[in-house]
Design an enzyme around this catalytic site. Structure first.
Site, PDB file in Angstrom:
ATOM      1  N   PRO A 237       0.841  -1.208   0.000  1.00 23.00           N
ATOM      2  CA  PRO A 237       0.000   0.000   0.000  1.00 23.00           C
ATOM      3  C   PRO A 237       0.873   1.254   0.000  1.00 23.00           C
ATOM      4  CG  PRO A 237      -0.572  -1.478   1.819  1.00 23.00           C
ATOM      5  CD  PRO A 237       0.702  -1.982   1.220  1.00 23.00           C
ATOM      6  N   GLU A 238       0.568   2.187  -0.883  1.00 25.30           N
ATOM      7  CA  GLU A 238       1.303   3.448  -0.940  1.00 25.30           C
ATOM      8  C   GLU A 238       0.493   4.550  -0.247  1.00 25.30           C
ATOM      9  OE1 GLU A 238       4.036   4.611  -3.489  1.00 25.30           O
ATOM     10  OE2 GLU A 238       4.169   2.829  -4.743  1.00 25.30           O
TER      11      GLU A 238
ATOM     12  N   ARG B 170       1.182 -11.790   5.149  1.00 23.28           N
ATOM     13  CA  ARG B 170       2.650 -11.930   5.130  1.00 23.28           C
ATOM     14  C   ARG B 170       3.321 -11.413   6.392  1.00 23.28           C
ATOM     15  NH1 ARG B 170       5.269 -10.664  -0.497  1.00 23.28           N
ATOM     16  NH2 ARG B 170       7.011 -11.529   0.674  1.00 23.28           N
TER      17      ARG B 170
END
Ligand code: ZN
Length: 280
Positions: free
Chosen positions: A2-3, A123
């Site tokens: 995510p940016e 993750r």
């Protein structure tokens, strides 16, 4: 990963849904990685507190919390922070307790409204942290905020620097939260080659870059804002892949302005996309 615009959109979505809500109970999973603060301490710190606001700082989501028993968020004093970093695959979901619990759910906060705030991260590069502001310093990103920084300050960041401008944009201690996509897209809009030495950019070029960066980020936030329910309630990072990039991942395709094929190079170890004709 995510940016900044995704994180901003998620923070706004959670803010809209949970501002003023009270955390009744906190449950945490048994994997160690997501917890920067031990889960038992997070639970003790969170339970009973009211969420005063949720905002993005850099690429972190910061929930500011009042004291236990706060009724009015407008007059409450911030006493604690719950800081969420999404890592590579983290998601924050606002849902109902009966909603199916996704695999890799590491945190569930039951709210007084009957909703549930969940942190899901397959993750496990994401991090959850609790800070008691009566003891700990408040969270702050090391770099400047790209949506707020002024021209003077922006120019000063890059003055005399020998590294490539693309690498400088990605340096989180200079600007907070700028990632690969938006670095490439803003350099294209500003017509600047990614490998130029940061210190060699003229004041006019730096100003073009500052405005271009703000434009691409705000554009992405606007697009994301319209699909906020997708982010917070359901599958996570969907809408942003519909963004029309000019150079990012367009290697070999025609530049949208001059038709020259877009090139890919490595800068600071990152795939970097640019138009050899438009960018000087
Ligand atoms: Zn071009």
């Amino acid at each position: 990963m995510p940016e900044l615009p995704e994180v901003e959109t998620i923070a706004r979505g959670v803010h809209e849904r949970l501002r003023g809500d009270r955390i009744l109970q906190a449950w945490f999973g048994s994997h160690r990685e997501p917890f920067k603060t031990p889960p038992a301490r997070q639970a003790r710190g969170l339970e009973g507190r009211t969420i005063l606001s949720v905002e993005r700082i850099g690429k972190h989501i910061v929930c500011t919390l009042g004291s236990a028993g706060d009724k009015d968020v407008l007059v409450s004093k911030p006493e604690a922070q719950w800081i969420v970093h999404l890592g590579m695959t983290g998601r924050l979901l606002v849902t109902i307790p009966e909603g199916p619990v996704a695999a890799h759910t590491h945190a569930r906060l039951s709210m007084a409204s009957g909703r549930e705030l969940r942190f899901v991260d397959p993750r496990r590069f994401g991090r959850l942290e609790f800070r008691d502001l009566r003891r700990d310093a408040g969270f702050g990103a090391p770099g400047d905020e790209p949506l707020k920084i002024g021209g003077e300050q922006f120019a000063a960041l890059f003055h005399g620097r020998k590294l490539a401008i693309k690498a400088a944009l990605l340096n989180q201690s200079l600007l907070a939260g700028v990632g690969n996509i938006y670095a490439d897209e803003s350099l294209f809009r500003a017509k600047i080659r990614p490998r130029r030495r940061a210190g060699s950019l003229t004041r006019a070029e730096l100003e073009r870059l500052r405005l271009a960066l703000r434009e691409v980020l705000e554009h992405a936030i606007r697009l994301g804002g319209s699909s906020v329910s997708d982010y917070v309630d359901a599958e996570g990072v969907r809408g942003f892949f519909q963004l029309e990039h000019c150079v990012y991942l367009r290697t070999g395709l025609a530049c949208r302005i001059c038709q020259t094929p877009i090139r890919r190079i490595l800068v600071a170890g990152r795939g970097t996309h640019f138009c050899p004709q438009c960018q000087k």
